[in-house]
Write a protein that holds these residues in place. Structure first.
Motif, short mmCIF file in Angstrom:
data_model
loop_
_atom_site.label_atom_id
_atom_site.label_comp_id
_atom_site.label_asym_id
_atom_site.label_seq_id
_atom_site.Cartn_x
_atom_site.Cartn_y
_atom_site.Cartn_z
N GLY A 1 -11.59 -2.13 8.48
CA GLY A 1 -11.94 -0.74 8.70
C GLY A 1 -10.73 0.17 8.80
N LEU A 2 -9.55 -0.33 8.40
CA LEU A 2 -8.35 0.51 8.41
C LEU A 2 -8.33 1.36 7.15
CD1 LEU A 2 -7.77 -1.55 10.62
CD2 LEU A 2 -5.40 -1.60 9.89
N ASP A 3 -7.75 2.55 7.24
CA ASP A 3 -7.66 3.43 6.09
C ASP A 3 -6.68 2.86 5.06
OD1 ASP A 3 -9.38 5.27 7.28
OD2 ASP A 3 -7.74 6.45 8.13
N VAL A 4 -7.04 3.00 3.79
CA VAL A 4 -6.15 2.60 2.69
C VAL A 4 -5.80 3.86 1.92
CG1 VAL A 4 -5.88 1.18 0.63
CG2 VAL A 4 -7.28 0.35 2.54
N LEU A 5 -4.50 4.15 1.80
CA LEU A 5 -4.01 5.29 1.03
C LEU A 5 -3.18 4.78 -0.12
CD1 LEU A 5 -3.88 6.06 4.31
CD2 LEU A 5 -3.26 8.24 3.36
N VAL B 1 -0.47 2.46 1.67
CA VAL B 1 -0.34 2.52 3.12
C VAL B 1 -1.66 2.07 3.73
CG1 VAL B 1 0.04 4.00 5.13
CG2 VAL B 1 1.35 4.38 3.03
N ILE B 2 -1.57 1.13 4.65
CA ILE B 2 -2.74 0.69 5.41
C ILE B 2 -2.54 1.22 6.82
CG2 ILE B 2 -4.03 -1.29 6.26
CD1 ILE B 2 -3.20 -2.75 3.70
N ARG B 3 -3.48 2.06 7.27
CA ARG B 3 -3.28 2.79 8.52
C ARG B 3 -4.48 2.61 9.45
NH1 ARG B 3 -2.58 8.82 7.38
NH2 ARG B 3 -4.82 8.71 7.15
N ASP B 4 -4.17 2.35 10.71
CA ASP B 4 -5.20 2.25 11.74
C ASP B 4 -5.49 3.66 12.24
OD1 ASP B 4 -6.64 2.03 14.10
OD2 ASP B 4 -5.67 0.15 14.67
N PRO B 5 -6.70 4.19 11.96
CA PRO B 5 -6.97 5.58 12.36
C PRO B 5 -7.01 5.74 13.89
CG PRO B 5 -8.95 4.56 11.45
CD PRO B 5 -7.83 3.58 11.27
N GLY B 6 -7.23 4.64 14.61
CA GLY B 6 -7.28 4.73 16.06
C GLY B 6 -5.90 4.85 16.67
N SER B 7 -5.00 3.92 16.31
CA SER B 7 -3.66 3.89 16.92
C SER B 7 -2.64 4.69 16.14
CB SER B 7 -3.17 2.44 17.03
OG SER B 7 -2.86 1.94 15.73
N HIS C 1 -0.99 3.40 13.84
CA HIS C 1 -0.04 2.41 13.29
C HIS C 1 -0.31 2.26 11.79
CE1 HIS C 1 2.40 -1.20 12.96
NE2 HIS C 1 1.43 -1.70 12.22
N SER C 2 0.74 2.17 11.00
CA SER C 2 0.54 1.97 9.57
C SER C 2 1.60 1.02 9.03
CB SER C 2 0.60 3.30 8.81
OG SER C 2 1.89 3.85 8.90
N SER C 3 1.27 0.41 7.90
CA SER C 3 2.22 -0.41 7.18
C SER C 3 2.24 0.07 5.74
CB SER C 3 1.85 -1.90 7.27
OG SER C 3 0.54 -2.12 6.80
N THR C 4 3.42 0.09 5.16
CA THR C 4 3.59 0.61 3.80
C THR C 4 3.97 -0.55 2.88
OG1 THR C 4 4.30 2.73 4.67
CG2 THR C 4 4.86 2.27 2.38
N HIS C 5 3.35 -0.58 1.73
CA HIS C 5 3.55 -1.67 0.78
C HIS C 5 3.75 -1.08 -0.62
CE1 HIS C 5 1.75 -4.22 3.93
NE2 HIS C 5 1.00 -3.16 4.12
N THR C 6 4.47 -1.81 -1.44
CA THR C 6 4.61 -1.45 -2.85
C THR C 6 3.73 -2.40 -3.65
OG1 THR C 6 6.85 -0.67 -2.52
CG2 THR C 6 6.23 -1.22 -4.77
N ALA C 7 2.79 -1.84 -4.39
CA ALA C 7 1.89 -2.64 -5.21
C ALA C 7 2.25 -2.42 -6.67
CB ALA C 7 0.44 -2.25 -4.96
N VAL C 8 2.54 -3.50 -7.37
CA VAL C 8 2.83 -3.42 -8.80
C VAL C 8 1.56 -3.86 -9.53
CG1 VAL C 8 4.30 -4.21 -10.68
CG2 VAL C 8 5.27 -3.88 -8.39
N ILE C 9 0.89 -2.89 -10.14
CA ILE C 9 -0.39 -3.16 -10.81
C ILE C 9 -0.12 -3.59 -12.24
CG2 ILE C 9 -2.60 -2.14 -11.49
CD1 ILE C 9 -2.23 -2.35 -8.44
N GLN C 10 -0.75 -4.71 -12.61
CA GLN C 10 -0.63 -5.23 -13.97
C GLN C 10 -1.98 -5.14 -14.66
OE1 GLN C 10 0.85 -9.20 -13.42
NE2 GLN C 10 2.89 -8.51 -12.83
N LYS C 11 -1.95 -4.96 -15.96
CA LYS C 11 -3.18 -4.74 -16.73
C LYS C 11 -4.17 -5.89 -16.51
CE LYS C 11 -4.89 -3.88 -21.37
NZ LYS C 11 -4.52 -3.74 -22.78
N GLY C 12 -5.38 -5.49 -16.06
CA GLY C 12 -6.46 -6.45 -15.93
C GLY C 12 -6.29 -7.47 -14.81
N ARG C 13 -5.27 -7.29 -13.96
CA ARG C 13 -4.99 -8.31 -12.94
C ARG C 13 -5.20 -7.73 -11.55
NH1 ARG C 13 -1.09 -12.52 -14.58
NH2 ARG C 13 -1.67 -13.15 -12.49
#
Length: 90
Positions: free
Chosen positions: A33-37, A61-67, A69-81
């Motif tokens: 239930g954490l926010d995904v940006l 960014v995955i963020r807890d709307p209550g606290s 707190h967030s964590s930031t990630h780099t996602a490398v999107i590949q075709k069809g994967r």
């Protein structure tokens, strides 16, 4: 004098050619239930499955709307994967 004709409605923009797409999956532990940006735009909550994204690098960014707190990630999107991102709540 005849009334001027109403302006024609703008034609819908042609659909862009399908860009190369991949998929983002985002989970969080121990809670869900954490926010995904993606690139600063909220796209849903964890667990997020099969979220279509254009191929390339995106900031997730995955963020807890209550606290706030967030964590930031780099996602490398590949075709069809799937690309997995996991955020852990403190």
């Amino acid at each position: 004098a005849p009334a001027p004709a109403p302006a024609p409605a703008p034609a819908p923009a042609p659909a862009p050619a399908p860009a190369e797409q991949g998929f983002l999956f985002a989970t969080s532990h121990p809670s869900s239930g954490l926010d995904v940006l993606v690139d600063g735009k909220k796209v849903g909550k964890t667990p997020l499955r099969n979220h279509q994204l254009s191929v390339g690098t995106h900031t997730v960014v995955i963020r807890d709307p209550g606290s706030g707190h967030s964590s930031t990630h780099t996602a490398v999107i590949q075709k069809g994967r799937p690309t997995m991102v996991r955020g852990d709540a403190p």
